[in-house]
Motif scaffolding. Structure first.
Motif, mmCIF file in Angstrom:
data_model
loop_
_atom_site.group_PDB
_atom_site.id
_atom_site.type_symbol
_atom_site.label_atom_id
_atom_site.label_comp_id
_atom_site.label_asym_id
_atom_site.label_seq_id
_atom_site.Cartn_x
_atom_site.Cartn_y
_atom_site.Cartn_z
ATOM 1 N N TYR A 89 0.818 -1.212 0.000
ATOM 2 C CA TYR A 89 0.000 0.000 0.000
ATOM 3 C C TYR A 89 0.857 1.270 0.000
ATOM 4 O O TYR A 89 0.597 2.198 -0.774
ATOM 5 N N THR A 90 1.866 1.312 0.866
ATOM 6 C CA THR A 90 2.676 2.530 0.951
ATOM 7 C C THR A 90 3.448 2.780 -0.344
ATOM 8 O O THR A 90 3.577 3.922 -0.782
ATOM 9 N N THR A 91 3.942 1.705 -0.948
ATOM 10 C CA THR A 91 4.686 1.852 -2.207
ATOM 11 C C THR A 91 3.753 2.270 -3.330
ATOM 12 O O THR A 91 4.075 3.158 -4.123
ATOM 13 N N TYR A 95 3.737 5.811 -5.496
ATOM 14 C CA TYR A 95 3.782 5.788 -6.961
ATOM 15 C C TYR A 95 2.631 6.610 -7.553
ATOM 16 O O TYR A 95 2.841 7.439 -8.444
ATOM 17 N N VAL A 96 1.430 6.409 -7.043
ATOM 18 C CA VAL A 96 0.259 7.141 -7.544
ATOM 19 C C VAL A 96 0.432 8.637 -7.296
ATOM 20 O O VAL A 96 0.114 9.455 -8.171
ATOM 21 N N TRP A 109 5.153 9.120 1.647
ATOM 22 C CA TRP A 109 4.773 7.711 1.468
ATOM 23 C C TRP A 109 5.979 6.840 1.126
ATOM 24 O O TRP A 109 6.041 5.671 1.523
ATOM 25 N N MET A 110 6.966 7.385 0.428
ATOM 26 C CA MET A 110 8.189 6.618 0.187
ATOM 27 C C MET A 110 8.972 6.460 1.483
ATOM 28 O O MET A 110 9.567 5.406 1.729
ATOM 29 N N ILE A 111 8.951 7.494 2.307
ATOM 30 C CA ILE A 111 9.611 7.400 3.611
ATOM 31 C C ILE A 111 8.918 6.346 4.472
ATOM 32 O O ILE A 111 9.558 5.689 5.282
ATOM 33 N N ARG A 112 7.632 6.147 4.289
ATOM 34 C CA ARG A 112 6.918 5.075 4.990
ATOM 35 C C ARG A 112 7.231 3.704 4.390
ATOM 36 O O ARG A 112 7.304 2.707 5.097
ATOM 37 N N SER A 113 7.381 3.651 3.090
ATOM 38 C CA SER A 113 7.594 2.376 2.403
ATOM 39 C C SER A 113 8.935 1.745 2.748
ATOM 40 O O SER A 113 9.012 0.539 3.034
ATOM 41 N N TYR A 114 9.982 2.520 2.708
ATOM 42 C CA TYR A 114 11.328 1.943 2.853
ATOM 43 C C TYR A 114 11.556 1.252 4.206
ATOM 44 O O TYR A 114 12.086 0.147 4.240
ATOM 45 N N PRO A 115 11.167 1.851 5.333
ATOM 46 C CA PRO A 115 11.349 1.130 6.603
ATOM 47 C C PRO A 115 10.539 -0.175 6.669
ATOM 48 O O PRO A 115 10.941 -1.110 7.351
ATOM 49 N N LEU A 116 9.444 -0.229 5.949
ATOM 50 C CA LEU A 116 8.704 -1.497 5.890
ATOM 51 C C LEU A 116 9.507 -2.536 5.116
ATOM 52 O O LEU A 116 9.505 -3.721 5.458
#
Length: 162
Positions: A89-91, A95-96, A109-116
């Protein structure tokens, strides 16, 4: 382990996971973004394709057959499913947002994606640390480390964004 599909999924997960983690490094470097935006764009696309197309699908498949799931049950399964869903979802959201040219929201949202994406290495590190320093029994250590790595990475990233 003798299932060829499982073995392929493991190899894909590990190699794509490394590619995912490495491709994101230059994406977060302001120097690269400022002076070499085309590198930022290429590496960002690689990250998104690898996460959405390989890491999440293979990770979700493997979550049903991991040692943690088999020995720890539904709690571990919920954690893996939550991680896969959140990473996807975060990735996807990042992107969107960049396609809509909403740069600040995309960054968040990219900052949220990477730690996941970093939860797996964090989990592996926590298992070793908890085992060596605190001598936690293996089953409890794995379950604790699994949830703690997910929660810890999530909390850190939200503090960074705030």
């Amino acid at each position: 382990m003798h299932n060829p599909l499982w073995r392929i999924a493991v190899y894909l997960y590990v190699t794509s996971g490394m590619l995912c983690l490495l491709s994101a490094v230059p994406v977060f470097m302001s120097f690269v973004l400022r002076h070499y935006p085309y590198i930022h764009n290429i590496m960002g696309k690689i990250y998104v394709i690898v996460v959405l197309g390989v890491v999440v699908p293979t990770g979700l498949y493997l979550s049903f057959y991991s040692d943690a799931t088999i020995y720890l049950g539904i709690s571990a399964e919920i954690c893996f499913l939550l991680l896969g869903t959140a990473l996807f979802y975060t990735t996807w959201k990042a992107y969107v947002l960049i396609k809509k040219r909403e740069v600040i929201a995309h960054c968040h949202w990219m900052i949220r994606s990477y730690p996941l994406a970093l939860v797996t290495p964090t989990f592996k590190t926590m298992v070793v640390i908890n085992s060596d320093l605190f001598h936690i029994e293996r089953t409890r250590n794995v379950l604790f480390s699994l949830w703690a790595s997910l929660i810890l990475n999530f909390l850190i990233v939200e503090m960074v964004i705030k």
